[in-house]
Write an enzyme that holds these catalytic residues in place. Structure first.
Site, PDB file in Angstrom:
ATOM      1  CB  ALA A  11       7.414  -2.288  15.771  1.00  0.00           C
TER       2      ALA A  11
ATOM      3  CD  GLU B  45       6.920   2.779   4.444  1.00  0.00           C
ATOM      4  OE1 GLU B  45       6.031   3.270   3.721  1.00  0.00           O
ATOM      5  OE2 GLU B  45       6.904   1.605   4.824  1.00  0.00           O
TER       6      GLU B  45
ATOM      7  CG  ASP C 216      -1.820   1.202   1.308  1.00  0.00           C
ATOM      8  OD1 ASP C 216      -1.748   2.068   0.418  1.00  0.00           O
ATOM      9  OD2 ASP C 216      -2.604   1.285   2.275  1.00  0.00           O
ATOM     10  CG  HIS C 217       4.358   2.105  -1.268  1.00  0.00           C
ATOM     11  ND1 HIS C 217       5.604   2.682  -1.307  1.00  0.00           N
ATOM     12  CD2 HIS C 217       4.432   1.133  -0.338  1.00  0.00           C
ATOM     13  CE1 HIS C 217       6.411   2.062  -0.440  1.00  0.00           C
ATOM     14  NE2 HIS C 217       5.710   1.114   0.149  1.00  0.00           N
TER      15      HIS C 217
END
Length: 319
Positions: free
Chosen positions: A176, A106, A37-38
Site C-alpha cells: 500500500a 474494511e 469515514d465509517h
C-alpha cells in the site's frame, strides 16, 4: 514545518459533538482537521456513524481549517464516480480546503450491500482504478471509462473546485505504501514507521506530504483515562488483518475481549503529563510526518483542548 491537527472520530461522537470539537480545535490553535469515514462504528460502545459528506459540509460552515478524510474507501460502498462528485463539492464548499484521503477499506463498512469483500491485492487494484476514475472526473471533463472493476459512461461533474482536490492514499504495509507513492498526492499512515515512509518516498512519493496521527486520552486521573480507552477503543490493538476482514461491530467486540487494560496503559498516552503527550506527537515529526493529528478519546474534550492550547502545542512548536 510540521502542522498539528485534530482528529474527529465519527465512530465515537455525534454530529453536534464533532462540530463543537472543530470549533474548539481552531480556537486551541490546531492547524487542520481530519475526520473518519465509517458506515459502522467499530463497536456498539462507540455508538455513532454519521455520513461523512454531510459532516464536511457542516464543518465548512463552522471552521476555516482544512479538512481531510481519514480515510474514505472509494471502491465498494460508493462507486468512484459518486465519490468524485462528493469530493468535488467538498472542495468547492470548503474553498479548496478539502483533501481526499482514500484507502482500501474494511469489511466492517464495505460489506453492507452484500458485495464480496476481496483479498488485499484485489482491493489495492480496485483502489488504483478508483483513484484514476476520480481524478479524471475532477477535471470537469466528460468521462467514459470501462475498466476491470468500474464502468463510467458519459459522466461529467459540473460543480468542481478551482484547484484540484489532493488525493492522499492510505497504507499500513509495503504494498500500500508503494501504491501511495505511485498514485497519491500524499501518504496517510497511523504509526511513526520511518521504513514505511521511506518505501512511500522511494516508490514515487518523493517529498509529497505524509499525514498520520494518534489517539490519546487526557484526564487528571490516569487510571480512569486508561479505562476509558479500554472501553471505547480496544479495537486499536487487534493484530494482523482483523481490522480489515471482520464484518460486524459484534465481531470486534468479541475480539476485543483479548485486549487488556495493561495493553492500553502501555501503548496509549493517558493522563495529564504534557511532556508525555508532546513526546508521543513528536515521534511522528521525527519519523518524517508533515501533519500529525491527535484525537481525544472520551468525554473530556473541553479539558483536552485547554491542555493542548496551554501545554502541548507550545512545546511542540518550541514556544
Amino acid at each position: 514545518m510540521t502542522r498539528y491537527g485534530y482528529f474527529l472520530a465519527s465512530e465515537e461522537f455525534s454530529p453536534a459533538d464533532m462540530l463543537e470539537q472543530a470549533r474548539a480545535a481552531e480556537q486551541a490553535g490546531f492547524d487542520c482537521l481530519a475526520i473518519s469515514d465509517h458506515f459502522h462504528p467499530w463497536t456498539g460502545e462507540q455508538g455513532n456513524s454519521p455520513f461523512v459528506w454531510t459532516m464536511i459540509g457542516a464543518l465548512a460552515q463552522v471552521t476555516s481549517l482544512p479538512v481531510t478524510t481519514f480515510v474514505t474507501c472509494p471502491t465498494v460502498r460508493m462507486h468512484p464516480a459518486l465519490n468524485a462528485q462528493a469530493a468535488a463539492t467538498a472542495g468547492v464548499i470548503t474553498d479548496n480546503r478539502f483533501r481526499f484521503g482514500v484507502g482500501s477499506g474494511e469489511a466492517l463498512n464495505e460489506h453492507i450491500l452484500g458485495d464480496v469483500w476481496p483479498a488485499v491485492d484485489v482491493r489495492l487494484e480496485m483502489l488504483e482504478e478508483a483513484v484514476h476514475v476520480i481524478r479524471d472526473l475532477l477535471t470537469g471533463e466528460q468521462v467514459t471509462h470501462r475498466g476491470r472493476h468500474y464502468t463510467v459512461e458519459n459522466a461529467r461533474l459540473y460543480t468542481t473546485p478551482s484547484e484540484p482536490v489532493p488525493i492522499y492514499v492510505s497504507g499500513f504495509g509495503p504494498k500500500a505504501a508503494a501504491l501511495a507513492g505511485r498514485i497519491g498526492d500524499g501518504f496517510v499512515t497511523m504509526t511513526p514507521d520511518e521504513e514505511l515512509i521511506s518505501q512511500f518516498r522511494s516508490a514515487g512519493g518523493g517529498q509529497k506530504p505524509v499525514l498520520g496521527g494518534l489517539k490519546v486520552c487526557w484526564g487528571t486521573d490516569r487510571a480512569q483515562a486508561v479505562k476509558t480507552v479500554h472501553r471505547k477503543w480496544p479495537t486499536q490493538f487487534l493484530p494482523g488483518e482483523l481490522g480489515q476482514v471482520l464484518p460486524d461491530p459484534a465481531h470486534f467486540e468479541q475480539a476485543s475481549t483479548l485486549v487488556t487494560e495493561e495493553t492500553v496503559a502501555d501503548q496509549v498516552v493517558c493522563g495529564d503529563d504534557a511532556d508525555e503527550h508532546a513526546s508521543a506527537v513528536s515521534a511522528y515529526t521525527e519519523a518524517g510526518f508533515d501533519e500529525v493529528y491527535v484525537g481525544q478519546i472520551g468525554p473530556e474534550q473541553q479539558g483536552f483542548f485547554a491542555f493542548y492550547r496551554a501545554e502541548v502545542l507550545p512545546r511542540l512548536r518550541g514556544a
